[in-house]
Design a protein around this motif. Structure first.
Motif, PDB file in Angstrom:
ATOM      1  N   LYS A   1       0.736  -4.733  -5.856  1.00 24.04           N
ATOM      2  CA  LYS A   1       0.940  -4.545  -4.416  1.00 24.04           C
ATOM      3  C   LYS A   1       0.181  -3.325  -3.909  1.00 24.04           C
ATOM      4  CE  LYS A   1       5.462  -6.767  -3.943  1.00 24.04           C
ATOM      5  NZ  LYS A   1       6.883  -6.547  -3.607  1.00 24.04           N
ATOM      6  N   ARG A   2       0.199  -2.246  -4.708  1.00 18.76           N
ATOM      7  CA  ARG A   2      -0.517  -1.056  -4.276  1.00 18.76           C
ATOM      8  C   ARG A   2      -2.017  -1.292  -4.205  1.00 18.76           C
ATOM      9  NH1 ARG A   2       1.149   2.098  -7.876  1.00 18.76           N
ATOM     10  NH2 ARG A   2      -0.720   2.304  -9.181  1.00 18.76           N
ATOM     11  N   GLN A   3      -2.548  -2.021  -5.169  1.00 24.97           N
ATOM     12  CA  GLN A   3      -3.988  -2.311  -5.159  1.00 24.97           C
ATOM     13  C   GLN A   3      -4.369  -3.209  -3.974  1.00 24.97           C
ATOM     14  OE1 GLN A   3      -6.210  -0.863  -7.063  1.00 24.97           O
ATOM     15  NE2 GLN A   3      -4.549   0.297  -8.045  1.00 24.97           N
ATOM     16  N   ILE A   4      -3.484  -4.161  -3.669  1.00 26.04           N
ATOM     17  CA  ILE A   4      -3.752  -5.043  -2.522  1.00 26.04           C
ATOM     18  C   ILE A   4      -3.768  -4.231  -1.237  1.00 26.04           C
ATOM     19  CG2 ILE A   4      -2.782  -6.911  -1.125  1.00 26.04           C
ATOM     20  CD1 ILE A   4      -1.889  -8.236  -3.721  1.00 26.04           C
ATOM     21  N   ARG A   5      -2.818  -3.294  -1.111  1.00 26.22           N
ATOM     22  CA  ARG A   5      -2.790  -2.452   0.083  1.00 26.22           C
ATOM     23  C   ARG A   5      -4.075  -1.638   0.197  1.00 26.22           C
ATOM     24  NH1 ARG A   5       2.699  -1.612  -1.323  1.00 26.22           N
ATOM     25  NH2 ARG A   5       2.148   0.374  -2.329  1.00 26.22           N
ATOM     26  N   ARG A   6      -4.575  -1.172  -0.956  1.00 25.20           N
ATOM     27  CA  ARG A   6      -5.811  -0.385  -0.941  1.00 25.20           C
ATOM     28  C   ARG A   6      -6.995  -1.254  -0.515  1.00 25.20           C
ATOM     29  NH1 ARG A   6      -6.882   2.745  -6.328  1.00 25.20           N
ATOM     30  NH2 ARG A   6      -4.954   3.738  -5.566  1.00 25.20           N
TER      31      ARG A   6
ATOM     32  N   ARG B   1      -6.855  -3.985   1.315  1.00 28.47           N
ATOM     33  CA  ARG B   1      -6.650  -4.318   2.711  1.00 28.47           C
ATOM     34  C   ARG B   1      -7.083  -3.174   3.623  1.00 28.47           C
ATOM     35  NH1 ARG B   1      -0.864  -6.317   3.477  1.00 28.47           N
ATOM     36  NH2 ARG B   1      -0.440  -4.095   3.146  1.00 28.47           N
ATOM     37  N   THR B   2      -6.825  -1.958   3.184  1.00 24.21           N
ATOM     38  CA  THR B   2      -7.247  -0.795   3.973  1.00 24.21           C
ATOM     39  C   THR B   2      -8.767  -0.739   4.090  1.00 24.21           C
ATOM     40  OG1 THR B   2      -5.293   0.437   3.286  1.00 24.21           O
ATOM     41  CG2 THR B   2      -7.163   1.709   4.137  1.00 24.21           C
ATOM     42  N   TRP B   3      -9.467  -0.980   3.000  1.00 27.76           N
ATOM     43  CA  TRP B   3     -10.935  -0.960   3.030  1.00 27.76           C
ATOM     44  C   TRP B   3     -11.506  -2.090   3.894  1.00 27.76           C
ATOM     45  CZ3 TRP B   3     -14.193   2.696   2.057  1.00 27.76           C
ATOM     46  CH2 TRP B   3     -13.846   3.737   1.183  1.00 27.76           C
TER      47      TRP B   3
END
Length: 397
Positions: free
Chosen positions: A35-40, A42-44
């Motif tokens: 989930k944390r990697q997906i959020r990262r 998505r931010t990019w």
């Protein structure tokens, strides 16, 4: 007393284990890592989209559509027309070619063709080409055929097209059933639609400037005339033409001067709306000259033949003493008049010949359309005036 064993490395944040067992005990569940990697990611992605949006806003806006305040679908096109006149088989073919181009470009305005009253649309055989072309103009291109009294168009004298035939274009001033008429010379290559000219502010006439005569002569060119028909204007022009028509006034009948231009300039030189010649008055002779200041209107802009052609709505054939495009060039005269290359002209190493290429293509396209539309070929030049009998090889009709 028992001695408390102190780990060699400090405990990691959020964990009861030391770095010794880093690979044995995960810090957090795998799902949380994902989930944390997906959020990262998505931010990019959001950041990249934001940058692209900013770049899109900064790009140059597209040119506005022609006259966006006019809904062409709501226009009563029966109030507007293009006019042509024909007093010979050659000019009849040219007129039909203009109508064909207007049809191909999607113009919805009406078409008007003035022709001698002793012609008819009754086709007597395959060789009756005039009647065939009149019928083609009427039936395929919806032209309104208006017969005119040929007696008012008397044979002229001189080496080129006689002045008295060109006076027929003045008849369009009397067609008051139309709000606006655009009259075009028939020896043109029509490149883009002209319908926007019907919606100019009210004016008796709008014409481009004969820019090739500047700065010595400041006059309007009759190769394109936007007319507001009026009996008053029609009567005034015809009255002014009467002395010349009946031989009471000496008229310059050379191919470098048109009598209709003289009449129109006498009446409208100080009141006409002047159309930009880059769009509405380009002549083929411009591709043969080395000095383009009159066309460009300044001393600093570089000449670009492709740009000039892309901007032009039409091009008028004007390369006197070369004959018009429906007459094949005399080879000796052509050699003298052909546009020169910029580097090493006349040698095997010549280059910079784009003016020549554009110029020749304009003639080639005209002759090709003449063959397709009228089923006619250009014919050999007659005993045309040799170049040494012409006052200036750079004169432009």
């Amino acid at each position: 007393m028992a001695i408390k064993k102190v780990p060699r490395l400090p405990l990691r944040r959020g964990s009861h284990s030391s770095e010794d067992d880093f690979f044995d005990i995960p810090d957090e569940p795998c799902l949380a890592i994902v989930k944390r990697q997906i959020r990262r990611i998505r931010t990019w992605v959001a950041f990249i989209l934001f940058i692209l949006f900013i770049l899109w806003l900064r790009k140059a806006p597209p040119p506005p559509p022609a006259l966006p305040h006019i809904n062409y679908d709501l226009v009563d096109w029966s109030r507007f027309a293009y006019s042509q006149y024909a007093t010979s088989s050659d000019y009849l073919c040219n007129a039909v070619m203009v109508f064909e181009t207007l049809h191909r470009l999607g113009s919805r305005a009406e078409r008007v063709l003035f022709f001698p009253e002793d012609w008819d649309v009754s086709v007597d055989g395959n060789r009756d080409r005039d009647s065939q072309l009149l019928a083609l103009a009427r039936d395929k291109y919806n032209a309104v055929l208006i017969p005119i009294d040929i007696e008012m168009i008397r044979p002229g004298t001189g080496s080129g097209e006689p002045w008295d035939k060109s006076i027929s274009k003045l008849l369009a001033f009397g067609e008051t059933e139309y709000d606006r008429i655009i009259h075009l010379d028939s020896d043109v290559n029509l490149l883009q639609p002209l319908d926007e000219l019907f919606f100019l502010p009210s004016t008796a006439v709008a014409m481009p400037r004969a820019y090739w005569e500047l700065p010595d002569i400041k006059q309007l060119s009759s190769l394109l005339i936007v007319i507001e028909p009026s009996y008053k204007e029609y009567n005034a022009l015809m009255e002014a033409a009467m002395p010349a028509m009946y031989g009471q006034k000496e008229v310059n009948t050379s191919s470098t001067h048109r009598y209709d231009m003289e009449l129109l300039n006498e009446r409208y030189a100080d009141s006409a709306t002047v159309l930009p010649h880059r769009q509405y008055g380009l002549i083929t002779g411009e591709f043969r000259t080395d000095d383009h200041r009159n066309f460009l209107g300044n001393n600093y802009e570089p000449w670009d033949p492709d740009k000039a052609l892309a901007e032009a709505k039409l091009v008028h054939f004007s390369d006197w003493p070369l004959p018009k495009p429906w007459v094949m060039w005399p080879q000796k005269l052509l050699a003298e008049m052909l546009p020169r290359c910029k580097q090493n002209p006349g040698t095997a190493q010549e280059s910079g010949c784009r003016d020549r290429e554009v110029w020749k293509k304009l003639y080639h396209d005209f002759r090709g359309r003449r063959k397709d539309v009228c089923k006619l070929l250009s014919y050999p030049a007659p005993d045309w005036p040799p170049i040494d009998r012409v006052e200036s090889s750079e004169s432009i009709a």
